[in-house]
Design a protein around this motif. Structure first.
Motif, short mmCIF file in Angstrom:
data_model
loop_
_atom_site.label_atom_id
_atom_site.label_comp_id
_atom_site.label_asym_id
_atom_site.label_seq_id
_atom_site.Cartn_x
_atom_site.Cartn_y
_atom_site.Cartn_z
N UNK A 95 -9.39 1.69 -16.69
CA UNK A 95 -8.29 1.64 -15.73
C UNK A 95 -6.96 1.96 -16.37
N UNK A 96 -6.77 1.56 -17.63
CA UNK A 96 -5.53 1.84 -18.34
C UNK A 96 -5.33 3.34 -18.53
N UNK A 98 -10.78 8.37 -5.25
CA UNK A 98 -11.52 7.63 -6.26
C UNK A 98 -13.01 7.73 -5.93
N UNK A 99 -13.80 8.05 -6.95
CA UNK A 99 -15.23 8.28 -6.70
C UNK A 99 -16.03 7.95 -7.95
N UNK A 112 -6.27 8.49 -0.78
CA UNK A 112 -4.87 8.29 -0.44
C UNK A 112 -4.16 9.64 -0.48
N UNK A 113 -3.12 9.77 0.35
CA UNK A 113 -2.36 11.01 0.42
C UNK A 113 -0.96 10.80 -0.16
N UNK A 132 2.26 4.15 -5.23
CA UNK A 132 0.83 4.04 -5.54
C UNK A 132 0.63 3.36 -6.90
N UNK A 133 1.45 3.71 -7.87
CA UNK A 133 1.30 3.15 -9.22
C UNK A 133 1.57 1.65 -9.25
N UNK A 134 2.47 1.18 -8.42
CA UNK A 134 2.81 -0.25 -8.42
C UNK A 134 1.68 -1.12 -7.89
N UNK A 135 0.79 -0.54 -7.07
CA UNK A 135 -0.30 -1.33 -6.50
C UNK A 135 -1.67 -0.74 -6.81
N UNK A 136 -1.74 0.08 -7.87
CA UNK A 136 -2.97 0.82 -8.14
C UNK A 136 -4.08 -0.10 -8.63
N UNK A 137 -5.27 0.08 -8.06
CA UNK A 137 -6.48 -0.61 -8.50
C UNK A 137 -7.64 0.37 -8.48
N UNK A 138 -8.54 0.21 -9.46
CA UNK A 138 -9.74 1.04 -9.47
C UNK A 138 -10.76 0.48 -8.51
N UNK A 139 -11.41 1.36 -7.76
CA UNK A 139 -12.47 0.97 -6.83
C UNK A 139 -13.74 1.71 -7.25
#
Length: 434
Positions: free
Chosen positions: A298-299, A328-329, A337-338, A348-355
């Motif tokens: 994630x980093x 994300x895939x 996300x657009x 997006x960067x402030x709330x980014x999470x990997x799914x």
């Protein structure tokens, strides 16, 4: 009256002859290196105690070279080859944001490993305990030996271990290697491009000989592949620019003379209206797919997005209207996300999470993109970037848009479809820790 040669002139003459001798010795054993062995221009530099280079010149102290030649010719052969290999492997132009000391030691180990693996008579030496253990440890712990991989391995070493390794592999002086600011100079950038061409030439000569590869030449080829003409991510992203008309005055197409003539003689009626559009080359709508399988950090993904945001924020990079789909895939599409402006990327960067976190299959992302295109959401698609570690299932069919895979570190080049562009990124490019 005959000219009496001074000591300085004699040293210059002898240094030239010794350098010619060293190059000849290396050429007899390593003929495929012919394009590289003569590339550096000799430049006298008193006070040096070994060879040094900036990619254009070979800096040498004639007094030192004469003294060493009388005592240990083998060292000169080996040291000169070591310096040439730094250039061929493009070590001078790949430091990026890495720690300088660790990077220099890593490059020395990479060059020395190739020389030891080649095992030629003119450079052969006994491999000591520290050297052998270093090679074995890197191979066992990382599975490969390249400067970038060695650099990360060195970061795990204690200070006393690092000092011992540094002493063992020190061969040439790196004081003239270009820094980050110096690399902005066109001459030094051109030197790097010239060495990339020589690297390709040496590989062609190596392949054309027709005989079975000698021991160590695969190690050489591996280093060439690791250092081959790398571009920055920003430069690579510009490959997705497309030509399109944009509402903008084009001063090159506008004849001010005729325009002023019309205003002067006909009042408010110019003879030729200024062109309101011109064809420009900018980044248009495209897709970024992030591999969120278990093996992707994630980093590193966040670092990649920050680099992307930096490019997006550059003036004149995009048209006034654009959309970037960030998907994300892992083995299925997890998030979409657009992004339509730089502010969106920051949010997006402030709330980014990997799914995700499953296996890696590249095909679902391509299928999903085709579905979006059929629905008219990507009608002006410029291309697709896939950020991944490369360990997945590739689609067989070539899409009708530009596609590139951005790999984290080493990857299996033979597995990548021939229609896909590819760029190898090192973690140090994405993790801004220095």
């Amino acid at each position: 009256m005959a000219h009496i040669q001074s000591q300085s002139e004699w040293e210059e003459e002898m240094a030239g002859k010794i350098l010619q001798f060293v190059r000849h010795e290396l050429y007899l054993d390593l003929r495929f290196l012919e394009p590289a062995l003569l590339a550096l221009t000799y430049r006298r530099t008193d006070g040096l105690l070994t060879f040094a280079t900036d990619g254009r010149y070979l800096y040498v102290s004639p007094e030192w070279m004469i003294r060493v030649f009388c005592q240990n010719t083998l060292f000169l052969d080996r040291a000169y080859l070591h310096t040439v290999l730094h250039c061929l492997f493009r070590h001078l132009w790949m430091s990026q944001k890495r720690d300088g000391r660790l990077w220099h030691v890593a490059c020395d180990i990479a060059a020395e490993h190739v020389i030891d693996a080649l095992n030629r008579g003119c450079t052969k030496r006994i491999i000591g305990w520290i050297r052998k253990n270093t090679y074995d440890a890197i191979q066992q712990e990382t599975g490969q030996i390249s400067a970038a991989v060695i650099y990360r391995w060195l970061k795990t070493k204690e200070a006393d271990q690092l000092a011992a390794i540094e002493r063992e592999f020190y061969t040439d002086d790196h004081r003239f290697w270009p820094g980050e600011e110096e690399l902005k100079q066109s001459l030094l950038r051109q030197a790097g491009q010239d060495w990339a061409k020589r690297a390709r030439q040496t590989r062609l000569l190596q392949n054309r000989r027709g005989d079975d590869p000698k021991e160590g030449e695969e190690a050489f080829a591996t280093q060439i592949r690791a250092g081959k003409g790398r571009r920055s991510y920003a430069d690579f992203l510009r490959k997705f620019a497309v030509f399109q008309e944009e509402a903008r005055l084009d001063p090159e197409e506008f004849d001010l003379g005729y325009y002023s003539y019309g205003l002067r003689f006909y009042g408010s009626l110019p003879l030729i209206e200024p062109l309101e559009t011109r064809e420009t080359c900018k980044i248009c709508d495209f897709v970024i797919v992030i591999d969120t399988s278990y093996s992707t950090s994630g980093e590193l993904v966040e670092g990649f997005l920050k680099e992307t945001a930096s490019v997006l924020s550059q003036k004149n990079s995009f048209f006034e209207t654009y959309s970037i789909r960030i998907i994300q895939c892992d083995d299925q599409v997890q998030m979409d996300e657009t992004i339509s402006a730089g502010e969106d990327m920051e949010r997006l960067l402030t709330r980014f999470e990997l799914h995700g976190g499953g296996g890696t299959d590249f095909r679902p992302a391509f299928t999903y993109v085709e579905k979006l295109r059929e629905e008219g959401e990507l009608s002006h698609m410029g291309g697709l970037l896939y950020f991944t570690d490369g360990k997945g299932i590739y689609p067989q069919k070539k899409p009708d848009y530009k596609t590139a895979f951005l790999f984290l570190g080493e990857y299996d080049e033979s597995a990548v479809p021939p229609w896909a562009m590819r760029l190898q990124l090192e973690p140090e490019e994405l993790l801004h820790e220095y």
